[in-house]
Design a protein around this motif. Structure first.
Motif, mmCIF file in Angstrom:
data_model
loop_
_atom_site.group_PDB
_atom_site.id
_atom_site.type_symbol
_atom_site.label_atom_id
_atom_site.label_comp_id
_atom_site.label_asym_id
_atom_site.label_seq_id
_atom_site.Cartn_x
_atom_site.Cartn_y
_atom_site.Cartn_z
ATOM 1 N N GLN A 155 19.422 -2.591 -7.436
ATOM 2 C CA GLN A 155 17.654 -2.237 -6.534
ATOM 3 C C GLN A 155 18.751 -1.694 -5.199
ATOM 4 O O GLN A 155 18.334 -1.013 -4.867
ATOM 5 N N ASN A 207 17.950 2.607 -4.342
ATOM 6 C CA ASN A 207 16.761 1.956 -3.823
ATOM 7 C C ASN A 207 17.037 1.764 -2.296
ATOM 8 O O ASN A 207 15.747 2.563 -1.814
ATOM 9 N N TRP A 260 15.933 -8.997 -5.679
ATOM 10 C CA TRP A 260 14.216 -8.795 -4.047
ATOM 11 C C TRP A 260 14.140 -7.509 -4.906
ATOM 12 O O TRP A 260 14.509 -6.499 -5.437
ATOM 13 N N SER A 261 12.603 -7.478 -4.778
ATOM 14 C CA SER A 261 12.060 -6.056 -4.563
ATOM 15 C C SER A 261 12.493 -4.879 -3.580
ATOM 16 O O SER A 261 13.256 -5.316 -2.937
ATOM 17 N N LEU A 262 12.141 -3.725 -3.698
ATOM 18 C CA LEU A 262 12.794 -3.181 -2.310
ATOM 19 C C LEU A 262 12.208 -3.141 -0.877
ATOM 20 O O LEU A 262 11.665 -3.429 0.182
ATOM 21 N N ASP A 263 10.184 -3.665 -1.213
ATOM 22 C CA ASP A 263 9.606 -4.349 0.254
ATOM 23 C C ASP A 263 10.857 -5.350 0.411
ATOM 24 O O ASP A 263 10.568 -5.738 1.421
ATOM 25 N N GLN A 264 11.024 -6.244 -0.226
ATOM 26 C CA GLN A 264 11.340 -7.863 -0.127
ATOM 27 C C GLN A 264 12.872 -7.346 0.710
ATOM 28 O O GLN A 264 13.280 -7.301 2.213
#
Length: 210
Positions: free
Chosen positions: A39, A43, A197-201
């Motif tokens: 991630q 990203n 975690w996502s990129l937004d997080q």
């Protein structure tokens, strides 16, 4: 936390004078380390470089989990790559994470240490084709341990990257790092960060701290 010059490859993004430091203590055979690496490397890092250049440096620290023998050997291989060409450390680390199941206990249990070194060197050659300085012979020379015939001949001094490995083990112990992955922001452990975690997080976390 500073980074000794011989480990410059461990700074995978940004410069030493960046406003903030994001550190990752990772183990190449830890699935959760691979998850957070993928991630961040693919990203989060491009987002930071594009949207916030000069704000954050990303540093990777080797966190050896000795209950998996290949944890030591994969870290040694990465350190050998860095010793030859620091600019290739991040890309080789990416290859190790992408191929980490090849070094899981059940796969390597019947392989000798020397056999695993050869596999790791072959991975470097197949991955780092743009670096003419990295050869299988050069890597294996750094990883080589000369066998002896008698106990009296044994010195237990390791190979040419043993002292580099010791540095990261001592650093993790000194800073109380017990698990992989462990993430620090400006020198403090951030237990809120998850490998899932996502990129937004990640964006939300970083934006509240810049």
């Amino acid at each position: 936390m500073s980074l000794p010059p011989q480990f410059s490859g461990h700074r995978i993004s940004g410069k030493a004078d960046a406003h903030h430091t994001l550190e990752f203590y990772l183990d190449y055979v830890c699935p959760f380390s691979a998850k957070i690496w993928n991630q961040v490397y693919h990203n989060v890092l491009p987002w930071l470089e594009k949207e916030h250049p000069g704000q954050v440096q990303l540093i990777v620290r080797n966190q050896i989990q000795p209950w998996h023998p290949a944890s030591t050997l994969t870290a040694e291989a990465a350190l050998a790559v860095e010793k030859i060409d620091p600019l290739q450390f991040a890309e080789y680390s990416n290859a190790l994470f992408n191929n980490q199941k090849a070094y899981f206990d059940e796969i390597v249990v019947n392989e000798t240490r020397s056999e695993q070194y050869k596999t790791l060197a072959a991975l470097a050659i197949s991955t780092l084709q743009s670096s003419s300085s990295i050869t299988e012979e050069a890597l294996l020379q750094l990883l080589h341990i000369t066998p002896v015939q008698t106990l009296a001949q044994a010195t237990n001094t390791g190979n040419s990257v043993t002292n580099d490995l010791k540095y990261f083990i001592k650093l993790g112990r000194q800073n109380g790092i017990h698990v992989s992955p462990a993430v620090l922001w400006d020198g403090l452990v951030e237990n809120s960060i998850s490998s899932g975690w996502s990129l937004d997080q990640w964006k939300e976390f970083v934006m509240t701290r810049l």
